[in-house]
Design an enzyme around this catalytic site. Sequence first.
Site, short mmCIF file in Angstrom:
data_model
loop_
_atom_site.label_atom_id
_atom_site.label_comp_id
_atom_site.label_asym_id
_atom_site.label_seq_id
_atom_site.Cartn_x
_atom_site.Cartn_y
_atom_site.Cartn_z
N ARG A 168 0.94 -1.27 0.12
CA ARG A 168 -0.05 0.27 0.01
C ARG A 168 0.82 1.22 -0.10
O ARG A 168 1.83 1.32 0.78
CB ARG A 168 -0.97 0.11 1.45
CG ARG A 168 -1.80 -0.97 1.38
CD ARG A 168 -2.87 -0.64 2.43
NE ARG A 168 -3.76 -1.91 2.42
CZ ARG A 168 -4.06 -2.53 3.65
NH1 ARG A 168 -3.33 -2.24 4.65
NH2 ARG A 168 -4.73 -3.78 3.80
N ARG B 84 -2.22 -2.18 18.34
CA ARG B 84 -2.74 -2.59 16.81
C ARG B 84 -2.78 -1.38 16.07
O ARG B 84 -2.02 -0.13 16.50
CB ARG B 84 -4.08 -3.08 17.04
CG ARG B 84 -4.22 -4.53 17.61
CD ARG B 84 -3.67 -5.38 16.69
NE ARG B 84 -4.33 -5.75 15.44
CZ ARG B 84 -5.49 -6.45 15.13
NH1 ARG B 84 -6.16 -7.30 16.24
NH2 ARG B 84 -6.10 -6.47 14.03
N LYS B 85 -3.19 -1.43 14.93
CA LYS B 85 -3.29 -0.34 14.07
C LYS B 85 -4.26 0.77 14.53
O LYS B 85 -5.04 0.53 15.36
CB LYS B 85 -4.10 -0.69 12.80
CG LYS B 85 -5.39 -1.31 12.88
CD LYS B 85 -5.91 -2.01 11.59
CE LYS B 85 -6.73 -2.87 11.96
NZ LYS B 85 -6.99 -4.05 10.95
N GLY C 104 -14.90 -9.79 2.16
CA GLY C 104 -14.60 -11.28 2.03
C GLY C 104 -14.62 -12.03 2.95
O GLY C 104 -14.71 -13.43 2.82
N CYS D 92 -13.11 -5.42 5.85
CA CYS D 92 -12.40 -4.62 5.36
C CYS D 92 -13.33 -3.67 4.28
O CYS D 92 -12.96 -2.73 3.86
CB CYS D 92 -11.27 -5.49 4.62
SG CYS D 92 -10.06 -6.20 5.73
N GLY D 93 -14.30 -4.35 3.72
CA GLY D 93 -15.05 -3.78 2.84
C GLY D 93 -16.36 -3.00 3.61
O GLY D 93 -17.19 -2.39 2.67
#
Length: 573
Positions: free
Chosen positions: A83, A192-193, A455, A460-461
């Site tokens: 990314r 985490r993120k 998915g 994530c979508g």
Amino acid sequence: MTTPAAPAVKETKAQKAERIKAAKNPWHAWEEVRQYARDGRDSVPAEWSTYFRWWGIYTQGDGKGVTGGVGGEGKATEYFMMRVALPNGLLTSAQLRVLAQITRKYANNLADITTRQNIQLHWLTIGGLVDVQDALESVGLSSKGACGDVVRNVTGCPLAGLDSHQLIDASPLAVEVAHKLNGNDTFYNLPRKFKFTISGCPLWCSFPEINDAALTAIKRVVDGKEEIGYTLRVGGGLSNEPHIAVRIPVFVRQDQAIAVATATAEVFRDAGILRESRTSARIKYLFMKFGWTAETFLTELESKLGYKLDPSPVSEDNPPADIYRDHVGITPQLQPGLSAVGASVINGRVSGDQLEKLAELAEKYGDGQLRTTIGQNILIVNVPNAKTAALVVELNTLGLNVDTSAFWRGAIACTGTEFCKLAIAETKGFNKWLVAELEDRLPGFDQQIRIHITGCTNSCGQSWIADLGLEGKKIKKDGKMVDAFYFCVGGAVGKYAGIARQIGYRAAAEDCPEAIERLLRAYLAERTEGEDLRSYFRRTSDETLRAHLNGETVAAVERDAPPVGAGRFVSAE
């Protein structure tokens, strides 16, 4: 007599993650990657599957997703995905040309615009990683911090500085926060993120409701004088357990914004309780699991700052109503005689050839400035009004549609099994086919509709905030295991922010267009005068919606449990 040794205590996933992170700051170790590039793919040590993420890099799956592997994660190939971080989505034609060249030469002529305004590449070899990073740095770009337990790409309004309705141009602040926190050794090891968005846009088009932290512009009047500052939200997030961000009741002056952003990241970094479990390591769990409130967080924040912030009641907020937030189409700019032209990119998927053409169009019709969006779309800005019509024609011809259907415009899809090791179902090809089917079945559909395809259960979508969120799974049909989707309905952001309802319906991928057609025809037949789709979903029961989708009454089915591998270094954007 010898005392028997105590049995070894097995290291937990969280302990392993913390041990690996503490051993090395990957931002200081890029020269190791250069050596691996010289020595070949087999020379890469196992721990670098973690460290690569601090450079925006993941190993690429084999196309089978989680079902092709063991332990909740699919098999990795020799290839990598990367990314490229674009703070606030800001992009120049010169940078885009380099991205186009990289995409053609190293990434099989395929790139994706992501839901955090990044550009994502695939099919990179170990040698390609080094060449790509060098090429990016030559035009002021980097993949650093686009993944990993760090502050991710700082997002913002793609029309920052250009929108006549903006309260303030917050893009300089977004870029400054990105540069201050990303690559900063002080923040290389977070639990985490940490996703941050900063926006002066009254549409809240960067979705502050679902970010770990967000600064959004707000107006107040003190002693008869108007002042623009920011309000702070903390703890938003999706994944397996979605949570709408908590509004912290403070007014952040512009000269306090950098300090508040930094202190917010410090509160997260220093919350040791979040390091005990990878599945509960996001800042939202302070509120969801550990009993924190807005007041608790404010106390910790002000302790880091060393001073008190001015109060700002929640009632002073003005969340945007039920409107499009994507800036697709022609938008008159603040600057007289100029407009921004936003193209809707189905699934965010573009080729290197299209990127090259976009760079050319940005120079031909504008001043070479472009912006990516969290809707996986792209804008060309500073276009003279007299040239907008011709630009629209060229973009439509390029397959990046400005004039498009509600279904195309509202389509979002994550990476899916094509490249992701955690996905269960293929997404991007399915979503493009689904949009075409719905355009044929329901031509002229007159409502905005956001259909998000994800998915697996990691969202994530962003399926939790969609009108229709489809979550990938597998079911048996006609004796074969096939891709399928579990339906969530009625998610929203803004004035009616809320998480989509799990209505207990699933369908094989091939049956989804017919099911959605039945649902939307029922809405068109049953809606009251002026009733939009979201209002209809809110007033209609799960049982009724499920029956519409199925064509007849059907018993509810449970949503799948999160995958076993969800506690690992999951790559949700």
